[in-house]
Write a protein that holds these residues in place. Sequence first.
Motif, PDB file in Angstrom:
ATOM      1  N   ARG A 164     -25.836  -2.265  -2.666  1.00 28.51           N
ATOM      2  CA  ARG A 164     -27.127  -1.648  -3.515  1.00 28.51           C
ATOM      3  C   ARG A 164     -28.887  -3.069  -2.498  1.00 28.51           C
ATOM      4  O   ARG A 164     -29.522  -1.825  -2.164  1.00 28.51           O
ATOM      5  CB  ARG A 164     -26.692  -2.449  -4.849  1.00 28.51           C
ATOM      6  N   HIS A 165     -28.365  -3.865  -2.434  1.00 25.13           N
ATOM      7  CA  HIS A 165     -29.111  -4.930  -2.522  1.00 25.13           C
ATOM      8  C   HIS A 165     -30.056  -4.405  -0.098  1.00 25.13           C
ATOM      9  O   HIS A 165     -30.874  -4.234  -0.325  1.00 25.13           O
ATOM     10  CB  HIS A 165     -28.549  -6.564  -1.614  1.00 25.13           C
ATOM     11  N   VAL A 166     -29.012  -4.239   0.323  1.00 29.98           N
ATOM     12  CA  VAL A 166     -29.620  -3.637   2.202  1.00 29.98           C
ATOM     13  C   VAL A 166     -29.802  -2.340   1.366  1.00 29.98           C
ATOM     14  O   VAL A 166     -31.231  -1.900   2.084  1.00 29.98           O
ATOM     15  CB  VAL A 166     -28.157  -3.267   2.615  1.00 29.98           C
ATOM     16  N   CYS A 167     -29.605  -1.662   1.337  1.00 33.04           N
ATOM     17  CA  CYS A 167     -30.422   0.320   0.799  1.00 33.04           C
ATOM     18  C   CYS A 167     -31.767   0.144   0.207  1.00 33.04           C
ATOM     19  O   CYS A 167     -32.766   0.122   0.732  1.00 33.04           O
ATOM     20  CB  CYS A 167     -29.346   0.552  -0.668  1.00 33.04           C
ATOM     21  N   GLN A 168     -31.908  -1.011  -1.392  1.00 37.34           N
ATOM     22  CA  GLN A 168     -33.598  -1.245  -1.772  1.00 37.34           C
ATOM     23  C   GLN A 168     -34.080  -2.014  -0.350  1.00 37.34           C
ATOM     24  O   GLN A 168     -35.433  -2.239  -0.580  1.00 37.34           O
ATOM     25  CB  GLN A 168     -33.033  -2.773  -2.952  1.00 37.34           C
ATOM     26  N   THR A 169     -33.882  -2.479   0.711  1.00 36.27           N
ATOM     27  CA  THR A 169     -34.736  -3.477   1.471  1.00 36.27           C
ATOM     28  C   THR A 169     -34.211  -2.515   2.251  1.00 36.27           C
ATOM     29  O   THR A 169     -35.881  -2.304   3.318  1.00 36.27           O
ATOM     30  CB  THR A 169     -33.303  -4.938   2.439  1.00 36.27           C
ATOM     31  N   LEU A 170     -33.928  -1.268   3.139  1.00 33.73           N
ATOM     32  CA  LEU A 170     -33.784  -0.529   3.634  1.00 33.73           C
ATOM     33  C   LEU A 170     -34.867   0.504   3.269  1.00 33.73           C
ATOM     34  O   LEU A 170     -35.232   1.812   4.006  1.00 33.73           O
ATOM     35  CB  LEU A 170     -32.500   0.066   4.124  1.00 33.73           C
ATOM     36  N   ASN A 171     -34.795   0.940   1.953  1.00 37.05           N
ATOM     37  CA  ASN A 171     -35.907   1.842   1.613  1.00 37.05           C
ATOM     38  C   ASN A 171     -35.026   3.248   1.365  1.00 37.05           C
ATOM     39  O   ASN A 171     -36.020   3.944   1.775  1.00 37.05           O
ATOM     40  CB  ASN A 171     -37.174   1.701   1.347  1.00 37.05           C
ATOM     41  N   ILE A 172     -33.982   3.004   1.352  1.00 35.37           N
ATOM     42  CA  ILE A 172     -32.556   4.580   1.429  1.00 35.37           C
ATOM     43  C   ILE A 172     -32.763   4.673   0.211  1.00 35.37           C
ATOM     44  O   ILE A 172     -32.195   4.254  -0.614  1.00 35.37           O
ATOM     45  CB  ILE A 172     -32.028   4.556   2.975  1.00 35.37           C
ATOM     46  N   ALA A 173     -32.334   6.133   0.074  1.00 34.11           N
ATOM     47  CA  ALA A 173     -31.905   6.856  -1.394  1.00 34.11           C
ATOM     48  C   ALA A 173     -30.088   6.131  -1.195  1.00 34.11           C
ATOM     49  O   ALA A 173     -29.682   6.270  -0.195  1.00 34.11           O
ATOM     50  CB  ALA A 173     -32.072   8.578  -1.024  1.00 34.11           C
ATOM     51  N   HIS A 174     -29.503   6.067  -2.281  1.00 30.73           N
ATOM     52  CA  HIS A 174     -28.707   5.513  -2.314  1.00 30.73           C
ATOM     53  C   HIS A 174     -27.953   5.466  -3.867  1.00 30.73           C
ATOM     54  O   HIS A 174     -28.548   5.751  -5.270  1.00 30.73           O
ATOM     55  CB  HIS A 174     -28.453   3.705  -2.325  1.00 30.73           C
ATOM     56  N   GLN A 175     -26.609   6.013  -3.769  1.00 31.88           N
ATOM     57  CA  GLN A 175     -26.154   6.045  -5.378  1.00 31.88           C
ATOM     58  C   GLN A 175     -24.942   5.242  -5.320  1.00 31.88           C
ATOM     59  O   GLN A 175     -24.400   5.229  -3.769  1.00 31.88           O
ATOM     60  CB  GLN A 175     -25.720   7.958  -5.202  1.00 31.88           C
ATOM     61  N   VAL A 176     -24.534   4.288  -6.235  1.00 33.04           N
ATOM     62  CA  VAL A 176     -23.343   4.123  -6.396  1.00 33.04           C
ATOM     63  C   VAL A 176     -22.420   5.046  -7.899  1.00 33.04           C
ATOM     64  O   VAL A 176     -23.324   4.816  -8.914  1.00 33.04           O
ATOM     65  CB  VAL A 176     -23.016   2.914  -7.487  1.00 33.04           C
ATOM     66  N   VAL A 177     -22.015   5.670  -7.126  1.00 35.77           N
ATOM     67  CA  VAL A 177     -21.061   6.828  -8.498  1.00 35.77           C
ATOM     68  C   VAL A 177     -19.799   5.984  -8.531  1.00 35.77           C
ATOM     69  O   VAL A 177     -18.667   5.937  -8.136  1.00 35.77           O
ATOM     70  CB  VAL A 177     -20.353   7.591  -7.250  1.00 35.77           C
ATOM     71  N   ASP A 178     -19.344   6.131 -10.064  1.00 34.94           N
ATOM     72  CA  ASP A 178     -18.405   5.545 -10.801  1.00 34.94           C
ATOM     73  C   ASP A 178     -17.321   6.514 -11.239  1.00 34.94           C
ATOM     74  O   ASP A 178     -17.199   7.512 -12.064  1.00 34.94           O
ATOM     75  CB  ASP A 178     -18.833   5.027 -12.081  1.00 34.94           C
ATOM     76  N   ILE A 179     -16.096   6.353  -9.997  1.00 32.45           N
ATOM     77  CA  ILE A 179     -14.639   6.842 -10.485  1.00 32.45           C
ATOM     78  C   ILE A 179     -14.164   6.687 -10.790  1.00 32.45           C
ATOM     79  O   ILE A 179     -12.875   6.333  -9.900  1.00 32.45           O
ATOM     80  CB  ILE A 179     -14.891   8.092  -9.222  1.00 32.45           C
ATOM     81  N   ARG A 180     -14.251   5.186 -11.630  1.00 35.53           N
ATOM     82  CA  ARG A 180     -12.870   4.307 -12.245  1.00 35.53           C
ATOM     83  C   ARG A 180     -12.023   5.563 -12.729  1.00 35.53           C
ATOM     84  O   ARG A 180     -11.340   4.489 -13.981  1.00 35.53           O
ATOM     85  CB  ARG A 180     -14.119   3.615 -13.125  1.00 35.53           C
ATOM     86  N   ALA A 181     -12.572   6.416 -13.698  1.00 36.16           N
ATOM     87  CA  ALA A 181     -12.170   7.264 -14.652  1.00 36.16           C
ATOM     88  C   ALA A 181     -10.765   7.452 -13.678  1.00 36.16           C
ATOM     89  O   ALA A 181      -9.374   8.090 -14.145  1.00 36.16           O
ATOM     90  CB  ALA A 181     -12.387   8.215 -15.439  1.00 36.16           C
ATOM     91  N   ILE A 182     -10.358   7.351 -12.677  1.00 41.43           N
ATOM     92  CA  ILE A 182      -9.242   8.146 -11.688  1.00 41.43           C
ATOM     93  C   ILE A 182      -8.123   7.070 -11.912  1.00 41.43           C
ATOM     94  O   ILE A 182      -7.731   7.362 -10.811  1.00 41.43           O
ATOM     95  CB  ILE A 182     -10.261   8.945 -10.467  1.00 41.43           C
ATOM     96  N   HIS A 183      -8.728   5.822 -11.677  1.00 38.40           N
ATOM     97  CA  HIS A 183      -8.227   4.563 -11.375  1.00 38.40           C
ATOM     98  C   HIS A 183      -6.108   4.857 -12.145  1.00 38.40           C
ATOM     99  O   HIS A 183      -5.023   4.038 -11.072  1.00 38.40           O
ATOM    100  CB  HIS A 183      -8.911   3.238 -12.046  1.00 38.40           C
ATOM    101  N   SER A 184      -5.941   5.495 -12.946  1.00 44.40           N
ATOM    102  CA  SER A 184      -4.847   5.635 -13.686  1.00 44.40           C
ATOM    103  C   SER A 184      -3.509   6.407 -12.354  1.00 44.40           C
ATOM    104  O   SER A 184      -3.101   5.888 -12.727  1.00 44.40           O
ATOM    105  CB  SER A 184      -4.505   6.265 -14.807  1.00 44.40           C
ATOM    106  N   LEU A 185      -4.594   7.297 -11.985  1.00 44.07           N
ATOM    107  CA  LEU A 185      -4.581   8.032 -11.075  1.00 44.07           C
ATOM    108  C   LEU A 185      -3.458   7.161  -9.878  1.00 44.07           C
ATOM    109  O   LEU A 185      -2.578   7.883  -9.094  1.00 44.07           O
ATOM    110  CB  LEU A 185      -4.927   9.685 -10.531  1.00 44.07           C
TER     111      LEU A 185
END
Length: 229
Positions: free
Chosen positions: A48-69
């Motif tokens: 997150r910090h790097v992308c903010q510094t570079l001013n580039i589009a960034h998404q953190v996608v939460d896929i923890r729902a698949i953790h049990s798999l």
Amino acid sequence: MSEKAVVIYSGGMDSYTVLHKALREGFDVHALSFHYGQRHARELDIARHVCQTLNIAHQVVDIRAIHSLIGASALTDDTQAMPRADYAEDNMKATVVPNRNMILLSLAIGHAVNMESSICYYGAHGGDHAIYPDCRPEFVDRMNAVAAIANYTPVEIRAPYLYASKADILAEGLAMGLDYAQTWTCYLGGEKACGECGSCRERLNAFAEHGVEDPLSYVHRTPHSQSGV
């Protein structure tokens, strides 16, 4: 307008270098990071910090729902002991997250199609081939074949360091003037990197090979690395 490219960006050394490589090649980079329940989720804060510094589009996608798999890995299950040794096939299989890169690439390819991009980068490298099946050249070749037909718009998967060592990647990054203090490699999410897991050892050895001190702070440094904290 610059051509768009999706970059799977974990916050680690390899993907950090890939991210900058894509930027230097002139792409309009859209970085994707994934929270899949990894113990070292601290890497996502770095991303997150790097992308903010570079001013580039960034998404953190939460896929923890698949953790049990796919959670039967030392990388995602903190009840399992983390191997503390150099990378080797017999002791690092515990860190394999089943099908991780196929899952992440599938999501990144879908995102690329959605945003009308035909390029998707990820940071598999040569040192991972023996340990991680989804970092092997044949995996990338077959995923590229599928990505070419899975949608009406084909997407090309680029893994520029597929045959490179960690030291090779570091050499290119240093030549680009990259600051590797802006990365996280340790498989444990402590305040400092442990210096003992396979990932830390490989990183420290790469820096030692170039006679450069790793800018991260460590609890322990391996015998092959430079002294200091």
